[in-house]
Scaffold this active site. Structure first.
Site, PDB file in Angstrom:
ATOM      1  N   HIS A   1       0.823  -1.206   0.000  1.00 35.96           N
ATOM      2  CA  HIS A   1       0.000   0.000   0.000  1.00 35.96           C
ATOM      3  C   HIS A   1       0.864   1.265   0.000  1.00 35.96           C
ATOM      4  O   HIS A   1       0.383   2.354   0.270  1.00 35.96           O
ATOM      5  CB  HIS A   1      -1.018   0.014   1.159  1.00 35.96           C
ATOM      6  CG  HIS A   1      -2.155  -0.952   0.945  1.00 35.96           C
ATOM      7  ND1 HIS A   1      -3.264  -1.015   1.748  1.00 35.96           N
ATOM      8  CD2 HIS A   1      -2.363  -1.899  -0.013  1.00 35.96           C
ATOM      9  CE1 HIS A   1      -4.081  -1.945   1.306  1.00 35.96           C
ATOM     10  NE2 HIS A   1      -3.562  -2.508   0.243  1.00 35.96           N
TER      11      HIS A   1
ATOM     12  N   TYR B   1      -3.285   3.970  -3.045  1.00 30.82           N
ATOM     13  CA  TYR B   1      -3.207   4.408  -1.642  1.00 30.82           C
ATOM     14  C   TYR B   1      -2.310   5.628  -1.455  1.00 30.82           C
ATOM     15  O   TYR B   1      -2.358   6.283  -0.411  1.00 30.82           O
ATOM     16  CB  TYR B   1      -2.744   3.250  -0.741  1.00 30.82           C
ATOM     17  CG  TYR B   1      -3.848   2.250  -0.502  1.00 30.82           C
ATOM     18  CD1 TYR B   1      -4.745   2.420   0.545  1.00 30.82           C
ATOM     19  CD2 TYR B   1      -4.029   1.161  -1.342  1.00 30.82           C
ATOM     20  CE1 TYR B   1      -5.783   1.533   0.756  1.00 30.82           C
ATOM     21  CE2 TYR B   1      -5.071   0.265  -1.158  1.00 30.82           C
ATOM     22  CZ  TYR B   1      -5.945   0.455  -0.096  1.00 30.82           C
ATOM     23  OH  TYR B   1      -6.976  -0.429   0.104  1.00 30.82           O
TER      24      TYR B   1
END
Ligand code: G6P
Length: 443
Positions: A200, A254
């Site tokens: 992420h 992200y």
């Protein structure tokens, strides 16, 4: 001897996807025994999902014996692969991870910021327990972890767990590669992206299509929004020319939390006001899915599962298990210990990286020094991840506070304490390690 796979968190509504993955790969990855494991609170879901999986296998007419149980230790006997897809505290806990920071005007997300910290605090001790059991009961089995925050959890396991055959998997690099393939009208097998960073928080560099460098073309398409590889849980706000042209890297979805913090916060606060948290939306999606799964006529994975952000995670996981099993030697993107692939990060820390997959597990492919543009923030995020692991394992209040303060999404040390205290209270049933609360109250 047959090939046995155990899915811990088998009652998850995602399970039909991984079952489909085993069905589709049965020729090269001939699972003969599949066991779904869950905890008492998840028993009803486990029955529903188990029965659908049974119908799927029956329709495929394959010799896979499927069972489901609440007895994890028994399930682990003779396992070759174990996957973990658990959510400690369920969606109610996720709702708190998202709601509490947002009510203080801070990003509330299940794997980023305070939400991610608390998901790690709840999850790491449970995964440590599983690691201990595997080491005792099935020491040769591979543990494939998709439980979030997947990178942090995998690092905790590899550094501190008893069982060392652990690999972390996420759908983000997989989605990025597949979107490029779709845009270039080719198969994902023809696309290679060098991945740099952590779960992420990974960047893509050097996009090759059939060996030809197509990075600039892909970056242009990203700017014109002709390519969008965001999962269902993230609305892409689009990147500025300057951001993409100066970095010359593909950000992952992200990254918007870190590089568009203000805009995302405003968007998330508005969405929160209107529809509540993502957890509440997911609860509805899950209700719908479980209703569908109970239809005796249903014998395949329903398309509605794509409303979940984690869709396609199982392709990444099944391909990984398949390549280990067949000693394939192909390249996949996974979470594994660095061992010098990125010399600016600790050797024993977990990175998300391309690796050669053989029966002996993944061997990370060297990335080299981090580009200066991202070096600082990647190192900061890695240090933050290590603080989270230390706090999760020790139950030390000041360590937890430090992790909260050092997260770039938490804007003030005073707010860090307020959010930390509120979340420690809200989650106390799932945080036995913090029951002593040593140091709490120190100003
Ligand atoms: C993305 C992430 C996953 C995460 C999922 C959440 O795909 O890569 O790690 O679990 O989104 O999706 P959800 O539908 O639960 O919001």
């Amino acid at each position: 001897m047959g090939l046995k796979v155990v899915i811990i968190g088998g009652g998850s509504s995602y399970t039909p996807e991984i079952v489909e993955g085993f069905i589709l790969r049965h020729q090269t990855f001939p699972v003969s025994e599949l066991v779904l494991v869950d905890i008492e609170e998840g028993e009803e879901k486990l029955d529903i999902v188990g029965n659908l999986a049974l119908r799927m296998i029956k329709k495929a007419n394959l010799p896979i014996s499927l069972s489901w149980t609440l007895n994890r230790r028994k399930a682990l006997v003779n396992a070759n692969f174990v996957t973990t897809q658990i959510r400690v505290g369920g969606l109610d806990a996720r709702e708190k991870d998202e709601r509490i920071p947002l009510t203080h005007g801070v990003l509330g997300q299940e794997t980023n910021g305070p939400g991610g910290i608390f998901k790690a605090f709840r999850t790491i001790p449970v995964l440590m327990e599983i690691s201990k059991e595997m080491n005792e009961i099935c020491p040769n089995a591979w543990l494939i972890n998709f439980t979030n925050p997947a990178g942090i959890v995998t690092e905790a396991l590899l550094k501190h767990g008893n069982h060392k055959k652990v690999i972390g998997v996420c759908n983000i690099p997989y989605n990025m590669k597949n979107s490029v393939a779709e845009m270039m009208n080719c198969s994902a097998k023809d696309v290679a992206i060098e991945f740099i960073g952590m779960n992420h928080f990974v960047f893509g560099r050097n996009v090759l299509v059939n060996g030809v460098n197509k990075t600039s073309e892909v970056l242009d398409k990203l700017l014109s929004k002709e390519i969008d590889y965001s999962p269902a849980n993230i609305v892409a706000l689009g990147w500025s020319d300057e951001f993409i042209k100066s970095l010359k890297l593909l950000p992952n979805p992200y990254h918007q939390y870190y590089f568009q913090t203000e805009e995302v916060l405003q968007k998330d606060l508005a969405a929160f006001k209107e529809n509540g948290t993502r957890a509440e939306i997911v609860k509805e999606v899950e209700k719908e899915l479980l209703n569908k799964y109970q239809d005796e006529e249903l014998e395949v994975k329903p398309p509605e599962l794509e409303k979940r952000g984690g869709a396609y995670y199982s392709d990444a996981a099944c391909s990984l298990m398949n390549s280990i099993y067949t000693n394939k030697g192909d390249i996949q993107t996974i979470n594994i210990q660095n061992h010098g692939a990125i010399p600016d990060l600790p050797s024993d820390s977990v990175i998300e990286v391309n690796a050669v997959i053989t029966k002996d597990g993944p061997k990370p492919i060297a990335v080299g020094e981090l580009p200066l543009s991202i070096k600082g923030i990647v190192q900061q995020m890695k240090a933050f991840e290590q603080l989270v692991i230390d706090a999760a394992l020790s139950g030390d209040y000041l360590k937890a506070y430090q992790a909260m303060v050092m997260n770039p999404l938490v804007p003030s040390e005073k707010k860090a304490k307020v959010i930390l205290d509120e979340m420690l209270d809200a989650h106390k049933n799932h945080l036995p390690q913090f029951s002593q609360m040593e140091g709490r109250g120190i100003e």
